[in-house]
Design a protein around this motif. Structure first.
Motif, PDB file in Angstrom:
ATOM      1  N   GLY A 211       6.286   0.341  -2.255  1.00 51.29           N
ATOM      2  CA  GLY A 211       5.363   0.383  -1.131  1.00 51.29           C
ATOM      3  C   GLY A 211       4.265   1.390  -1.413  1.00 51.29           C
ATOM      4  O   GLY A 211       4.550   2.562  -1.664  1.00 51.29           O
ATOM      5  N   ARG A 212       3.036   0.933  -1.421  1.00 49.41           N
ATOM      6  CA  ARG A 212       1.903   1.822  -1.703  1.00 49.41           C
ATOM      7  C   ARG A 212       0.967   1.842  -0.495  1.00 49.41           C
ATOM      8  O   ARG A 212       0.604   0.794   0.036  1.00 49.41           O
ATOM      9  N   GLU A 213       0.634   3.033  -0.037  1.00 50.99           N
ATOM     10  CA  GLU A 213      -0.296   3.184   1.089  1.00 50.99           C
ATOM     11  C   GLU A 213       0.179   2.416   2.326  1.00 50.99           C
ATOM     12  O   GLU A 213      -0.612   1.705   2.973  1.00 50.99           O
ATOM     13  N   LEU A 214       1.451   2.524   2.657  1.00 53.87           N
ATOM     14  CA  LEU A 214       1.984   1.784   3.794  1.00 53.87           C
ATOM     15  C   LEU A 214       1.242   2.123   5.081  1.00 53.87           C
ATOM     16  O   LEU A 214       0.943   3.285   5.353  1.00 53.87           O
ATOM     17  N   THR A 215       0.958   1.105   5.862  1.00 58.55           N
ATOM     18  CA  THR A 215       0.257   1.107   7.156  1.00 58.55           C
ATOM     19  C   THR A 215      -1.249   1.310   7.033  1.00 58.55           C
ATOM     20  O   THR A 215      -1.961   1.230   8.032  1.00 58.55           O
ATOM     21  N   LYS A 216      -1.751   1.566   5.836  1.00 61.09           N
ATOM     22  CA  LYS A 216      -3.180   1.820   5.666  1.00 61.09           C
ATOM     23  C   LYS A 216      -3.911   0.535   5.282  1.00 61.09           C
ATOM     24  O   LYS A 216      -3.312  -0.512   5.062  1.00 61.09           O
ATOM     25  N   GLN A 217      -5.229   0.625   5.170  1.00 54.24           N
ATOM     26  CA  GLN A 217      -6.055  -0.565   4.931  1.00 54.24           C
ATOM     27  C   GLN A 217      -5.677  -1.288   3.647  1.00 54.24           C
ATOM     28  O   GLN A 217      -5.692  -2.518   3.581  1.00 54.24           O
ATOM     29  N   PHE A 218      -5.355  -0.540   2.602  1.00 52.42           N
ATOM     30  CA  PHE A 218      -5.050  -1.150   1.305  1.00 52.42           C
ATOM     31  C   PHE A 218      -3.555  -1.139   1.003  1.00 52.42           C
ATOM     32  O   PHE A 218      -3.139  -1.001  -0.148  1.00 52.42           O
ATOM     33  N   GLU A 219      -2.759  -1.298   2.030  1.00 54.93           N
ATOM     34  CA  GLU A 219      -1.303  -1.369   1.882  1.00 54.93           C
ATOM     35  C   GLU A 219      -0.907  -2.450   0.887  1.00 54.93           C
ATOM     36  O   GLU A 219      -1.480  -3.543   0.854  1.00 54.93           O
ATOM     37  N   GLU A 220       0.095  -2.120   0.086  1.00 46.42           N
ATOM     38  CA  GLU A 220       0.587  -3.080  -0.906  1.00 46.42           C
ATOM     39  C   GLU A 220       2.101  -2.928  -1.027  1.00 46.42           C
ATOM     40  O   GLU A 220       2.617  -1.817  -1.138  1.00 46.42           O
ATOM     41  N   VAL A 221       2.803  -4.052  -0.964  1.00 46.69           N
ATOM     42  CA  VAL A 221       4.256  -4.075  -1.145  1.00 46.69           C
ATOM     43  C   VAL A 221       4.579  -5.097  -2.219  1.00 46.69           C
ATOM     44  O   VAL A 221       4.085  -6.229  -2.185  1.00 46.69           O
ATOM     45  N   ALA A 222       5.362  -4.704  -3.193  1.00 45.96           N
ATOM     46  CA  ALA A 222       5.725  -5.611  -4.284  1.00 45.96           C
ATOM     47  C   ALA A 222       7.193  -5.416  -4.629  1.00 45.96           C
ATOM     48  O   ALA A 222       7.730  -4.313  -4.512  1.00 45.96           O
ATOM     49  N   GLN A 223       7.827  -6.491  -5.066  1.00 43.30           N
ATOM     50  CA  GLN A 223       9.215  -6.415  -5.516  1.00 43.30           C
ATOM     51  C   GLN A 223       9.299  -6.960  -6.931  1.00 43.30           C
ATOM     52  O   GLN A 223       8.765  -8.044  -7.217  1.00 43.30           O
ATOM     53  N   LEU A 224       9.936  -6.225  -7.823  1.00 44.55           N
ATOM     54  CA  LEU A 224       9.956  -6.571  -9.228  1.00 44.55           C
ATOM     55  C   LEU A 224      11.123  -5.882  -9.911  1.00 44.55           C
ATOM     56  O   LEU A 224      11.678  -4.918  -9.373  1.00 44.55           O
ATOM     57  N   PRO A 225      11.518  -6.345 -11.101  1.00 49.93           N
ATOM     58  CA  PRO A 225      12.534  -5.602 -11.870  1.00 49.93           C
ATOM     59  C   PRO A 225      11.998  -4.229 -12.239  1.00 49.93           C
ATOM     60  O   PRO A 225      10.802  -4.073 -12.535  1.00 49.93           O
ATOM     61  N   ALA A 226      12.862  -3.238 -12.240  1.00 48.13           N
ATOM     62  CA  ALA A 226      12.428  -1.867 -12.520  1.00 48.13           C
ATOM     63  C   ALA A 226      11.711  -1.761 -13.864  1.00 48.13           C
ATOM     64  O   ALA A 226      10.758  -0.988 -14.002  1.00 48.13           O
ATOM     65  N   ARG A 227      12.142  -2.540 -14.854  1.00 47.83           N
ATOM     66  CA  ARG A 227      11.531  -2.454 -16.180  1.00 47.83           C
ATOM     67  C   ARG A 227      10.055  -2.855 -16.162  1.00 47.83           C
ATOM     68  O   ARG A 227       9.286  -2.487 -17.058  1.00 47.83           O
ATOM     69  N   GLU A 228       9.628  -3.624 -15.156  1.00 46.46           N
ATOM     70  CA  GLU A 228       8.240  -4.102 -15.088  1.00 46.46           C
ATOM     71  C   GLU A 228       7.326  -3.172 -14.305  1.00 46.46           C
ATOM     72  O   GLU A 228       6.123  -3.415 -14.213  1.00 46.46           O
ATOM     73  N   PHE A 229       7.869  -2.103 -13.755  1.00 47.40           N
ATOM     74  CA  PHE A 229       7.065  -1.238 -12.898  1.00 47.40           C
ATOM     75  C   PHE A 229       5.887  -0.586 -13.627  1.00 47.40           C
ATOM     76  O   PHE A 229       4.766  -0.576 -13.102  1.00 47.40           O
ATOM     77  N   PRO A 230       6.063  -0.036 -14.837  1.00 51.20           N
ATOM     78  CA  PRO A 230       4.900   0.555 -15.516  1.00 51.20           C
ATOM     79  C   PRO A 230       3.771  -0.451 -15.723  1.00 51.20           C
ATOM     80  O   PRO A 230       2.587  -0.130 -15.519  1.00 51.20           O
ATOM     81  N   ALA A 231       4.105  -1.686 -16.113  1.00 51.82           N
ATOM     82  CA  ALA A 231       3.081  -2.705 -16.328  1.00 51.82           C
ATOM     83  C   ALA A 231       2.399  -3.076 -15.014  1.00 51.82           C
ATOM     84  O   ALA A 231       1.185  -3.325 -14.982  1.00 51.82           O
ATOM     85  N   TRP A 232       3.167  -3.112 -13.934  1.00 52.72           N
ATOM     86  CA  TRP A 232       2.592  -3.424 -12.623  1.00 52.72           C
ATOM     87  C   TRP A 232       1.550  -2.381 -12.232  1.00 52.72           C
ATOM     88  O   TRP A 232       0.472  -2.714 -11.726  1.00 52.72           O
ATOM     89  N   LEU A 233       1.852  -1.117 -12.481  1.00 54.84           N
ATOM     90  CA  LEU A 233       0.897  -0.058 -12.164  1.00 54.84           C
ATOM     91  C   LEU A 233      -0.402  -0.207 -12.947  1.00 54.84           C
ATOM     92  O   LEU A 233      -1.493   0.014 -12.423  1.00 54.84           O
ATOM     93  N   LEU A 234      -0.282  -0.594 -14.214  1.00 49.25           N
ATOM     94  CA  LEU A 234      -1.456  -0.700 -15.080  1.00 49.25           C
ATOM     95  C   LEU A 234      -2.259  -1.971 -14.840  1.00 49.25           C
ATOM     96  O   LEU A 234      -3.371  -2.112 -15.350  1.00 49.25           O
ATOM     97  N   ALA A 235      -1.718  -2.896 -14.041  1.00 50.82           N
ATOM     98  CA  ALA A 235      -2.395  -4.182 -13.818  1.00 50.82           C
ATOM     99  C   ALA A 235      -3.613  -4.060 -12.913  1.00 50.82           C
ATOM    100  O   ALA A 235      -4.422  -4.993 -12.827  1.00 50.82           O
ATOM    101  N   GLY A 236      -3.772  -2.942 -12.234  1.00 50.82           N
ATOM    102  CA  GLY A 236      -4.945  -2.717 -11.396  1.00 50.82           C
ATOM    103  C   GLY A 236      -5.269  -1.246 -11.341  1.00 50.82           C
ATOM    104  O   GLY A 236      -4.368  -0.416 -11.161  1.00 50.82           O
ATOM    105  N   ALA A 237      -6.562  -0.900 -11.493  1.00 49.60           N
ATOM    106  CA  ALA A 237      -6.947   0.513 -11.531  1.00 49.60           C
ATOM    107  C   ALA A 237      -6.606   1.228 -10.231  1.00 49.60           C
ATOM    108  O   ALA A 237      -6.355   2.441 -10.220  1.00 49.60           O
ATOM    109  N   HIS A 238      -6.558   0.495  -9.114  1.00 48.04           N
ATOM    110  CA  HIS A 238      -6.291   1.106  -7.819  1.00 48.04           C
ATOM    111  C   HIS A 238      -4.821   1.419  -7.605  1.00 48.04           C
ATOM    112  O   HIS A 238      -4.468   2.166  -6.692  1.00 48.04           O
ATOM    113  N   ARG A 239      -3.943   0.879  -8.428  1.00 47.74           N
ATOM    114  CA  ARG A 239      -2.517   0.941  -8.135  1.00 47.74           C
ATOM    115  C   ARG A 239      -1.886   2.313  -8.345  1.00 47.74           C
ATOM    116  O   ARG A 239      -0.756   2.543  -7.912  1.00 47.74           O
ATOM    117  N   THR A 240      -2.559   3.199  -9.009  1.00 48.68           N
ATOM    118  CA  THR A 240      -2.018   4.553  -9.150  1.00 48.68           C
ATOM    119  C   THR A 240      -2.564   5.483  -8.070  1.00 48.68           C
ATOM    120  O   THR A 240      -2.340   6.689  -8.112  1.00 48.68           O
TER     121      THR A 240
END
Length: 313
Positions: A211-240
């Motif tokens: 859960g990133r920025e919950l309740t805010k304008q750019f809220e994002e929720v994603a579910q994925l295998p833990a091993r894919e989390f680093p790649a998910w973060l790098l998939a968009g510049a805003h995700r960190t």
């Protein structure tokens, strides 16, 4: 929100003014975690009633109160001065004042300052009143959806909060999370999220809800295998960017009746079950072997169900 402020405060009075708000009490008030509309009516009533608002950051809290049309004397109380500032709060409470405490977001004392203040107030024999509200923890729990996993979800989870900023200690903590069959909730700041993601990737296929920025304008929720989390973060510049709450899902049951318990642990469990009630046997086995208690409990129940009946003595 300012255009509707009078009606909002009127609604708070209508809903909550009939309750008793004793003098000489500290009110631990939960505030929104990002969306001003998530304030509770009772929180608004308390904030309008108290004599002083102690807070983590005076500038942040002044802006928060202004958003609701409120103006109150503020007292700074944060992690660097909590012990000293608590004495000022105690003095005001002993004078009969009502004092609210708010952190920058969410519930005070939960990975935020406030716990030492509450302890000091309680130790002095004064009243400490909780005023609940928005929570990133329960917000993420509500959308994580555990029931699809083998064996379902029994509602148990561990709140780990912020892990250590030190790499070696954080790695050890993640290993402990991986060895625990229960769900685990973590919090993390944007400047440390990439380092945490690399550690969590070691959990492999174990599901992770982010859960990133919950309740805010750019809220994002994603579910994925833990091993894919680093790649998910790098998939968009805003995700960190932004604040994170993460949930490591419960460990799914293995294809058989039991999760991956080693043979020695199962042998120990069998010996204990032969002499003791299930709960006692499981507790002792967990202490002896270091294996997850939930997995041992499931294994014990399965063994009791499949054990052959014996003649009574």
């Amino acid at each position: 929100m300012s255009a509707s402020t009078p009606s909002l405060l009127a609604a708070a009075r209508e809903a909550a003014a009939h309750q008793h708000y004793p003098q000489g009490a500290l009110y631990m008030v939960a505030t929104p975690i990002g969306n001003l509309a998530d304030i509770g009516l009772r929180a608004l009533q308390v904030l309008s009633l108290v004599d002083t608002v102690a807070c983590e950051d005076k500038r942040h809290t002044a802006a928060l109160l202004q958003g609701y049309g409120l103006h109150k004397p503020l007292l700074a109380l944060h992690e660097h001065n909590e012990t000293e500032a608590a004495q000022t709060v105690l003095q005001r409470l002993q004078e009969g004042q009502r004092v609210a405490y708010v952190s920058d977001a969410g519930t005070p004392g939960v990975s935020d300052p406030g716990a030492r203040l509450a302890a000091a107030v309680t130790a002095a024999g004064l009243r400490c009143v909780p005023i609940p509200g928005a929570s990133s923890i329960t917000a993420l729990l509500s959308v994580a959806g555990f029931t699809h996993q083998a064996g379902g979800w029994n509602g148990r989870f561990v709140f780990a909060g912020f892990l250590s900023p030190k790499a070696a200690e954080r790695q050890r903590e993640v290993q402990q999370i991986g060895a625990d069959a229960r769900a685990c909730v973590l919090l993390e700041a944007p400047h440390r999220i990439e380092a945490l993601a690399k550690e969590l990737a070691s959990l492999g296929e174990r599901p992770l809800t982010v859960g990133r920025e919950l309740t805010k304008q750019f809220e994002e929720v994603a579910q994925l295998p833990a091993r894919e989390f680093p790649a998910w973060l790098l998939a968009g510049a805003h995700r960190t960017r932004g604040e994170f709450v993460l949930m490591v899902h419960p460990q799914a049951a293995a294809s058989g009746e039991e999760t991956a318990l080693d043979a020695a642990a199962l042998r120990t469990l069998d010996l204990l079950l032969a002499e003791l009630p299930v709960k006692t046997a499981v507790r002792l086995c967990a202490e002896i072997t270091g294996q997850p208690r939930n997995a041992l409990y499931d294994a014990a129940l399965a063994r009791r169900k499949t054990a052959p009946e014996t003649d009574a003595d």
